[in-house]
Design a protein around this motif. Structure first.
Motif, short mmCIF file in Angstrom:
data_model
loop_
_atom_site.label_atom_id
_atom_site.label_comp_id
_atom_site.label_asym_id
_atom_site.label_seq_id
_atom_site.Cartn_x
_atom_site.Cartn_y
_atom_site.Cartn_z
N UNK A 1 0.86 -1.18 0.00
CA UNK A 1 0.00 0.00 0.00
C UNK A 1 0.90 1.23 0.00
N UNK A 2 0.85 1.98 -1.06
CA UNK A 2 1.71 3.15 -1.17
C UNK A 2 0.93 4.39 -0.78
N UNK A 3 1.65 5.39 -0.34
CA UNK A 3 1.01 6.64 0.04
C UNK A 3 0.75 7.51 -1.17
N UNK A 4 1.29 7.13 -2.32
CA UNK A 4 1.14 7.91 -3.53
C UNK A 4 -0.20 7.76 -4.20
N UNK A 5 -1.07 6.87 -3.72
CA UNK A 5 -2.38 6.70 -4.32
C UNK A 5 -2.52 5.35 -4.97
N UNK A 6 -3.48 5.26 -5.86
CA UNK A 6 -3.81 4.01 -6.53
C UNK A 6 -2.74 3.66 -7.54
N UNK A 7 -2.18 2.45 -7.43
CA UNK A 7 -1.09 2.03 -8.29
C UNK A 7 -1.58 1.28 -9.52
N UNK A 8 -2.85 0.92 -9.56
CA UNK A 8 -3.37 0.14 -10.67
C UNK A 8 -3.55 -1.32 -10.29
N UNK A 9 -3.00 -1.73 -9.16
CA UNK A 9 -3.13 -3.12 -8.70
C UNK A 9 -4.45 -3.28 -7.97
N UNK A 55 -17.36 -1.69 -2.07
CA UNK A 55 -16.58 -0.45 -1.97
C UNK A 55 -16.18 -0.15 -0.53
N UNK A 56 -17.09 -0.31 0.40
CA UNK A 56 -16.82 0.07 1.79
C UNK A 56 -15.74 -0.78 2.43
N UNK A 57 -15.59 -2.02 2.01
CA UNK A 57 -14.59 -2.89 2.63
C UNK A 57 -13.27 -2.91 1.86
N UNK A 58 -13.09 -2.01 0.92
CA UNK A 58 -11.86 -1.95 0.13
C UNK A 58 -10.79 -1.22 0.93
N UNK A 59 -10.09 -1.98 1.80
CA UNK A 59 -9.09 -1.36 2.67
C UNK A 59 -7.83 -0.96 1.90
N UNK A 60 -7.68 -1.39 0.66
CA UNK A 60 -6.53 -1.03 -0.15
C UNK A 60 -6.71 0.31 -0.86
N UNK A 61 -7.89 0.94 -0.67
CA UNK A 61 -8.13 2.29 -1.18
C UNK A 61 -8.29 3.24 0.00
N UNK A 76 -11.08 8.59 1.31
CA UNK A 76 -11.56 9.66 0.44
C UNK A 76 -11.95 9.11 -0.94
N UNK A 77 -11.11 8.21 -1.46
CA UNK A 77 -11.39 7.62 -2.77
C UNK A 77 -12.64 6.76 -2.69
N UNK A 78 -12.80 6.01 -1.60
CA UNK A 78 -14.00 5.18 -1.44
C UNK A 78 -15.26 6.04 -1.38
N UNK A 79 -15.19 7.14 -0.64
CA UNK A 79 -16.36 8.03 -0.54
C UNK A 79 -16.69 8.64 -1.90
N UNK A 80 -15.66 9.04 -2.63
CA UNK A 80 -15.89 9.62 -3.95
C UNK A 80 -16.41 8.58 -4.94
N UNK A 118 -11.76 3.94 -10.67
CA UNK A 118 -11.00 4.29 -9.46
C UNK A 118 -10.10 5.49 -9.72
N UNK A 119 -9.44 5.52 -10.88
CA UNK A 119 -8.57 6.68 -11.19
C UNK A 119 -9.37 7.96 -11.35
N UNK A 120 -10.58 7.85 -11.89
CA UNK A 120 -11.43 9.05 -12.02
C UNK A 120 -11.85 9.56 -10.65
N UNK A 121 -12.09 8.63 -9.72
CA UNK A 121 -12.48 9.04 -8.37
C UNK A 121 -11.29 9.63 -7.63
N UNK A 122 -10.10 9.15 -7.94
CA UNK A 122 -8.91 9.63 -7.26
C UNK A 122 -8.43 10.98 -7.79
#
Length: 190
Positions: free
Chosen positions: A46-54, A88-94, A97-101, A141-145
């Motif tokens: 899990x990176x702090x830079x955001x969604x990696x695509x994985x 969506x709510x249980x996606x701990x890898x996101x 803020x991204x989950x809410x969006x 996911x990228x659009x939400x991020x």
């Protein structure tokens, strides 16, 4: 036929790959590379830079069913349509803020249980449909991020003028319609 008698096919198979190489062969396109084709096991932290695509596959529910539409007997025999359910709510890898969006942007695609439901029956191949649906999920996911771009003052002014013009036109059309209807009525005598 006569030449065939003198060729040892065991040695011919060994020599054959080295006889001719196309200009667009893998060895010429990617020199000094290992050309073993395989899918490496990815361990993405899990990176702090955001969604990696994985996207962890074990967090998704993927089901297959028969596709609709043309395709002949292939449609009746193969389960090529792919349904993806993603909680969506249980996606701990996101991030939260991204989950809410995601929940906000895709309210029409989210079920009562909180699953984001996506479908793909673009092709008649199950694997290509899985790849297509994973690409769709990554794009969502990228659009939400993504951060919304700030609106410039010129754009705000143009939008305000468009709204005022639309309101003026609407009122003018309303007046014209009212005048037309009033002309249709019989004159009233007192």
């Amino acid at each position: 036929m006569a030449l065939r008698k003198f060729i040892n096919f065991n040695t011919f198979n060994i020599i054959r790959p080295f006889c001719f190489k196309s200009a667009i062969s893998l060895e010429n396109l990617y020199p000094n590379k290992s050309l073993k084709i395989f899918t490496p096991q990815q361990t993405v932290e899990q990176s702090t830079g955001g969604f990696t695509g994985h996207i962890p596959i074990e967090k998704l529910q993927i089901t297959y069913s028969r596709s609709s539409g043309p395709g002949g007997q292939n449609v009746n025999t193969l389960n090529s349509k792919v349904d993806l359910r993603f909680h969506v709510e249980s996606a701990d890898w996101l991030s939260s803020e991204v989950r809410a969006k995601l929940m906000e942007m895709n309210k029409t695609k989210i079920s009562k249980e909180g699953f984001l439901i996506l479908r793909s029956e673009k092709t008649r191949s199950q694997q290509l449909n899985v790849a297509d649906i994973m690409q769709k999920l990554r794009a969502i996911i990228r659009a939400a991020e993504a951060e919304p771009e700030p609106i410039s003052e010129e754009s705000e002014e143009r939008a305000r003028k468009r709204k005022l013009k639309a309101a003026r036109l609407r009122l003018q059309e309303k007046r014209n319609r009212s005048f037309t209807k009033s002309q249709r009525q019989a004159p009233v005598d007192f």
